[in-house]
Design a protein around this motif. Structure first.
Motif, short mmCIF file in Angstrom:
data_model
loop_
_atom_site.label_atom_id
_atom_site.label_comp_id
_atom_site.label_asym_id
_atom_site.label_seq_id
_atom_site.Cartn_x
_atom_site.Cartn_y
_atom_site.Cartn_z
N VAL A 238 2.80 23.99 24.69
CA VAL A 238 2.23 22.85 23.95
C VAL A 238 3.35 22.15 23.18
N PRO A 239 3.10 20.94 22.69
CA PRO A 239 4.11 20.27 21.85
C PRO A 239 4.57 21.18 20.72
N VAL A 240 5.88 21.19 20.46
CA VAL A 240 6.44 22.15 19.51
C VAL A 240 5.82 22.02 18.12
N HIS A 241 5.41 20.82 17.74
CA HIS A 241 4.85 20.67 16.40
C HIS A 241 3.44 21.24 16.31
N ASP A 242 2.87 21.60 17.46
CA ASP A 242 1.53 22.18 17.49
C ASP A 242 1.54 23.70 17.67
N TRP A 243 2.69 24.26 18.08
CA TRP A 243 2.74 25.67 18.45
C TRP A 243 2.64 26.55 17.19
N ARG A 244 1.47 27.16 17.01
CA ARG A 244 1.22 28.07 15.88
C ARG A 244 1.70 27.50 14.56
N ASN A 245 1.49 26.22 14.39
CA ASN A 245 1.92 25.55 13.17
C ASN A 245 0.77 25.53 12.19
N SER A 246 0.85 26.36 11.17
CA SER A 246 -0.22 26.45 10.18
C SER A 246 0.11 25.67 8.91
N ASP A 247 1.22 24.90 8.96
CA ASP A 247 1.61 24.14 7.78
C ASP A 247 0.52 23.13 7.42
N ASP A 248 0.30 22.97 6.14
CA ASP A 248 -0.70 22.00 5.69
C ASP A 248 -0.28 20.57 5.99
N LEU A 249 1.03 20.33 5.97
CA LEU A 249 1.55 18.99 6.22
C LEU A 249 2.55 19.03 7.37
N PRO A 250 2.08 19.06 8.62
CA PRO A 250 3.00 19.12 9.75
C PRO A 250 3.88 17.88 9.81
N LEU A 251 5.07 18.03 10.39
CA LEU A 251 6.01 16.93 10.48
C LEU A 251 5.44 15.78 11.30
N LEU A 252 4.69 16.11 12.34
CA LEU A 252 4.14 15.11 13.23
C LEU A 252 2.63 15.29 13.29
N PRO A 253 1.87 14.21 13.31
CA PRO A 253 0.41 14.32 13.40
C PRO A 253 -0.02 15.04 14.67
N ARG A 254 -0.94 15.97 14.54
CA ARG A 254 -1.35 16.76 15.70
C ARG A 254 -2.11 15.92 16.72
N ASP A 255 -2.68 14.79 16.30
CA ASP A 255 -3.43 13.97 17.24
C ASP A 255 -2.59 12.85 17.84
N GLU A 256 -1.28 12.88 17.58
CA GLU A 256 -0.39 11.88 18.14
C GLU A 256 0.82 12.57 18.78
N LEU A 257 1.17 12.14 19.98
CA LEU A 257 2.35 12.67 20.65
C LEU A 257 3.51 11.71 20.44
N PRO A 258 4.70 12.23 20.11
CA PRO A 258 5.85 11.36 19.91
C PRO A 258 6.32 10.75 21.23
N MET A 259 7.11 9.70 21.13
CA MET A 259 7.62 9.05 22.34
C MET A 259 8.45 10.03 23.16
N LEU A 260 9.29 10.82 22.47
CA LEU A 260 10.05 11.88 23.12
C LEU A 260 9.31 13.19 22.87
N ARG A 261 8.64 13.68 23.88
CA ARG A 261 7.81 14.88 23.72
C ARG A 261 8.59 16.12 24.11
N ILE A 262 8.58 17.11 23.25
CA ILE A 262 9.19 18.40 23.54
C ILE A 262 8.10 19.46 23.40
N ASP A 263 7.90 20.23 24.45
CA ASP A 263 6.90 21.32 24.45
C ASP A 263 7.62 22.65 24.34
N GLY A 264 6.93 23.62 23.76
CA GLY A 264 7.50 24.95 23.60
C GLY A 264 6.50 26.03 23.96
N ALA A 265 7.03 27.21 24.29
CA ALA A 265 6.18 28.36 24.64
C ALA A 265 6.95 29.64 24.35
N LEU A 266 6.19 30.70 24.18
CA LEU A 266 6.74 32.05 24.01
C LEU A 266 6.04 32.95 25.00
N GLY A 267 6.82 33.59 25.87
CA GLY A 267 6.25 34.46 26.89
C GLY A 267 6.73 35.89 26.74
#
Length: 270
Positions: A238-267
């Motif tokens: 998923v987008p890195v700003h969404d991955w297990r991000n429990s911060d009250d004030l995330p850097l990027l809105p969870r309902d908006e994807l940035p122009m440059l999208r970076i996704d992350g995962a942990l396997g």
């Protein structure tokens, strides 16, 4: 070139470095005019890239913390970049002070900064090597001395694989490490996505073509394929700003994807 832009021998001040560009985007000072110019060109295409870079770094912190909480006590950070706090060893050592960390980057500027930073920590070393040559990393004396491959390890490829072209075989690079990893090991990656803004993909692909930081944007399915053999932890890729991000004030809105999208995962290795 100014006094502040002196670099070790072998560095061409007219060629941008992905590590130094990233450093500039994160607000660092260990970069050259060519890196700043390249970063500003990137920002002109995708103005939210600074926030994405920070979100990517925060993703790394959360992933390392989780791995350490799961009992991982040794880490290999591939494509380290110029040290930024909190670094992998700082996060891991808060949970396990004896954790071992190997930083790997091909850029001698990174090696210089990392060695100075880590001079007093016997459990942390820096290796100058290219991730495109996994055998050189795995067989490095520093790795052999610090990493026990019979025990679980955490391998990090955060913001690295989009600089590896298809011809350079990113899947083969991951397989080389996977084959040495014990069951229960983890692989963390983040990647620039083809699902980014079409304008950003087109312009950045053109801008980086034939440069040392040529970008390859891969689709969600293509990045998932790179994780073959690993069981993804929730929430998956998923987008890195969404991955297990429990911060009250995330850097990027969870309902908006940035122009440059970076996704992350942990396997986790089965």
């Amino acid at each position: 070139m100014t006094e502040l832009e002196r670099v070790p021998p072998g560095i061409d001040p007219n060629v941008p470095s992905s590590a130094r560009v990233y450093d500039y985007l994160l607000g660092g000072k260990d970069n050259l005019a060519i890196d700043r110019a390249f970063a500003e060109r990137l920002l002109s295409v995708a103005p939210d890239t600074r926030l994405v870079a920070r979100a990517n770094r925060d993703f790394l912190v959360r992933a390392v913390r989780l791995m350490a909480e799961q009992g991982v006590r040794q880490f290999i950070d591939l494509g380290t970049g110029i040290p930024t706090s909190p670094s992998v060893h700082e996060v891991a050592h808060k949970i396990a002070p004896s954790a071992s960390v190997v930083y790997v980057d091909y850029d001698p500027v990174v090696r210089l900064h990392t060695e100075v930073l880590l001079a007093l920590d016997k459990n942390v070393v820096s290796v100058q090597a290219d991730v495109r040559e996994p055998g050189a990393v795995l067989d490095a004396p520093e790795v052999a001395e610090l990493i026990d491959f019979s025990q679980p390890i955490g391998v990090l490829l955060v913001g690295v694989l989009h600089f590896i072209t298809d011809a350079e075989d990113p899947a083969g690079i991951i397989a080389a490490f996977r084959d040495r990893m014990a069951p229960g090991s983890y692989l963390t990656l983040s990647h620039a996505m083809a699902e980014s803004s079409p304008e950003a993909v087109a312009q950045l692909t053109t801008a980086t073509a034939s440069s040392p930081i040529q970008a390859t944007f891969r689709s969600h399915d293509q990045v998932l394929a790179l994780l073959d053999g690993f069981e993804l932890l929730e929430p998956g890729l998923v987008p890195v700003h969404d991955w297990r991000n429990s911060d009250d004030l995330p850097l990027l809105p969870r309902d908006e994807l940035p122009m440059l999208r970076i996704d992350g995962a942990l396997g986790r290795l089965r």
